[in-house]
Scaffold this motif. Sequence first.
Motif, PDB file in Angstrom:
ATOM      1  N   ALA A 242       1.059   4.250  -2.837  1.00 24.68           N
ATOM      2  CA  ALA A 242       0.904   5.665  -2.500  1.00 24.68           C
ATOM      3  C   ALA A 242       2.042   6.487  -3.102  1.00 24.68           C
TER       4      ALA A 242
ATOM      5  N   THR B 278       0.821  -1.199   0.000  1.00 32.80           N
ATOM      6  CA  THR B 278       0.000   0.000   0.000  1.00 32.80           C
ATOM      7  C   THR B 278       0.864   1.261   0.000  1.00 32.80           C
TER       8      THR B 278
ATOM      9  N   SER C  71      -3.851   7.596   4.921  1.00 38.60           N
ATOM     10  CA  SER C  71      -3.666   6.169   5.203  1.00 38.60           C
ATOM     11  C   SER C  71      -4.282   5.828   6.556  1.00 38.60           C
TER      12      SER C  71
ATOM     13  N   VAL D  48       1.151   1.633   7.414  1.00 38.78           N
ATOM     14  CA  VAL D  48       1.280   2.143   6.046  1.00 38.78           C
ATOM     15  C   VAL D  48       1.983   3.485   6.044  1.00 38.78           C
TER      16      VAL D  48
ATOM     17  N   SER E 189      -6.551   4.927   1.829  1.00 35.43           N
ATOM     18  CA  SER E 189      -7.200   4.428   3.043  1.00 35.43           C
ATOM     19  C   SER E 189      -8.583   3.878   2.714  1.00 35.43           C
TER      20      SER E 189
END
Length: 312
Positions: free
Chosen positions: A107, A103, A200, A151, A229
């Motif tokens: 991002a 993740t 996140s 994250v 998120s």
Amino acid sequence: MTARHPQVWLPTQFCRLADLPPGLDYARWDGRSAFPTDPAEVEFYVPPLTKDIDIIAGPLAGMTRLRAVQALSSGTDELRSALEHLPREVTLCSAQGVQAAGTAELALTLALACLRGIPESLRAQDREEWDPQTFSTLYGRSVLIVGHGAVGSALEDLLTPFGCVVTRVGRRGRDARQGPVHSVARLPGLVEDADVIVLSTPLTAATRQLFDAGLLARVKDGALLVNVSRGAVVDTDALLKEVHGGRLRAALDVSDPEPLPAGHPLWTAPGVLITPHVGAFTPDLWPRLEALVRRQLARFAAGEELENVVTR
């Protein structure tokens, strides 16, 4: 008479999951077929890995002996709501940290793609046009990470070579490995200075539409909002107004509604890059999830406290 072992349901996706702790009876369910055993016997439930909460919650009402649920996602908002309707205490555990690397990587990818104009270049390629432009850079930019858990922390590590000025926001103010984490109450002032804002944070009652019209209006002109998120952390209508006005850009791995239906204005909104909630899904995800489930089952069989407890 042979003593009854606690019943465990595992998803059939874990085809390689072996060396399971003794003292438990195991059955596997794919979320579509008939139930493999009587749900009333199940005490530990690992739902199939799906975004369809109706599939996940389908057998819950019949699980009268259920004691623990191990989610396969870090976000558990919908599952938590489903468990609240049960007339008994059930321990809900998340997969927090398991999906952090993938993740965080997405991002960073989304931020770089938007800042360096990759969507514009792809559209020019489709038109077979050579259209050189000057775009922004991530180097030295101010990055605000809202939700500095697994994250957010992993993302900050990835940002290190870019020399970014990172500001961290969490539910409460605290000190983290990488520096101070500000409380969410500081957000109205912090968003004013951020070039890139990465969301996140878990979706809770406190974070639902956290980025509403008022907060988005305080974000500096030209900033990029990256959401990995949950879509409902952002007011979609308010975001659409900002991007159509050309003041903000957005990169979204999640949306509200989700999945994003055909014809929704986000698809064609200017300055918006969309990926279909794929941040966590890398080849490394499965062995990490299997390792977590194996640890949790060993703890459950031994009567020990489970990891990643979200609520009871």
